[in-house]
Write an enzyme that holds these catalytic residues in place. Structure first.
Site, PDB file in Angstrom:
ATOM      1  N   ASP A  15       0.632  -1.061  -0.380  1.00  0.00           N
ATOM      2  CA  ASP A  15       0.099  -0.160   0.014  1.00  0.00           C
ATOM      3  C   ASP A  15       0.731   1.114  -0.070  1.00  0.00           C
ATOM      4  OD1 ASP A  15      -2.463   1.314   0.499  1.00  0.00           O
ATOM      5  OD2 ASP A  15      -2.113   2.024   2.640  1.00  0.00           O
ATOM      6  N   ASP A  17      -0.558   5.022   0.760  1.00  0.00           N
ATOM      7  CA  ASP A  17      -0.471   5.804   1.999  1.00  0.00           C
ATOM      8  C   ASP A  17      -0.596   5.553   3.463  1.00  0.00           C
ATOM      9  OD1 ASP A  17      -0.857   8.570   0.349  1.00  0.00           O
ATOM     10  OD2 ASP A  17      -3.135   6.840  -0.909  1.00  0.00           O
ATOM     11  N   ASP A 178      -1.603  -0.993   5.537  1.00  0.00           N
ATOM     12  CA  ASP A 178      -1.663   0.316   7.474  1.00  0.00           C
ATOM     13  C   ASP A 178      -2.961  -0.344   7.784  1.00  0.00           C
ATOM     14  OD1 ASP A 178      -2.601   1.720   5.344  1.00  0.00           O
ATOM     15  OD2 ASP A 178      -2.770   3.266   6.623  1.00  0.00           O
TER      16      ASP A 178
END
Length: 228
Positions: A15, A17, A178
């Protein structure tokens, strides 16, 4: 037994961001440029973080919904969306930083022979531009954005398509992210997942997520994947 001991990992889907980059400052600056044009109250970093992770449409709708009634928010959406795209293009990367261990983790995976894809809900042109600014574009075999496929994370489609592009099966792949979006998408695609605790999981603890393990940094994740 370790979190990935039963897996033979050939590829990682990472990922962007909240995992590779802290981009909350970029989001906030672009949103405030958009809101200024609308004459609406500005947004601060903490509010921005609540909305990050589910794609641009959700982000804009959430910001407008916090400032206007439903009818007004709907009427303003197209203008706000276009203004936001213009603002983000202008400031992309200006307020972003790599998380500690992120570049080192990517390099370790690459050097360890792991094939890499970046899969993000961020529009592809912004994701590719950010990776290029920080010298990471060449480390990824493929980069896919929120506009690359018909559906975004947490739908498993982007994960499955990334595996196809990388030439690996889901069982040979691990997702690094995240948030709940990453964990849900990975699980639905049959992919193992490692979650970092420092990103934007919509204000909720990552310890509640259905993942294989929580890792402190991407460098720690690389060591786990490479079993060293």
């Amino acid at each position: 037994m370790g979190a990935l001991d039963s897996y033979t990992i050939r590829a990682a889907i990472i990922d962007l961001d909240g995992t590779l980059f802290d981009t909350a400052g970029d989001f906030t600056a672009a949103l405030n440029g958009m809101l200024s044009g609308l004459g609406a109250r500005p947004i601060d970093l903490s509010e921005t973080i609540e909305y990050i992770g589910k794609g641009t449409e959700h982000l804009i709708a959430s910001v407008l919904g916090a400032r206007y009634d439903a009818d007004a928010a709907s009427a303003l959406f197209d203008r706000a969306y276009a203004d936001y795209q213009t603002e983000y293009q202008r400031i992309n990367g200006h307020h972003a930083t790599l998380y500690p261990g992120a570049a080192e983790g990517v390099a370790a995976l690459r050097e360890g022979g792991i094939r890499l894809a970046c899969v993000t809900n961020k529009p592809l042109r912004f994701a590719a531009g950010l990776l290029a600014q920080f010298g990471l574009a060449g480390d990824f075999d493929h980069v896919f954005g929120g506009d690359s496929f018909a559906r975004k994370k947490p739908d498993p489609l982007p994960m499955r398509e990334a595996c196809r592009a990388l030439g690996v099966t889901p069982a040979e792949t691990v997702a690094l992210g995240d948030s709940e979006n990453d964990a849900l998408a990975a699980r639905a695609a049959g992919i193992a997942s490692l979650i970092v605790p420092y990103g934007y999981n919509h204000g909720r603890p990552v310890q509640d997520l259905d993942c294989n393990a929580i890792v402190g940094t991407l460098l720690e994740a690389a060591a786990l994947i490479l079993k060293r």
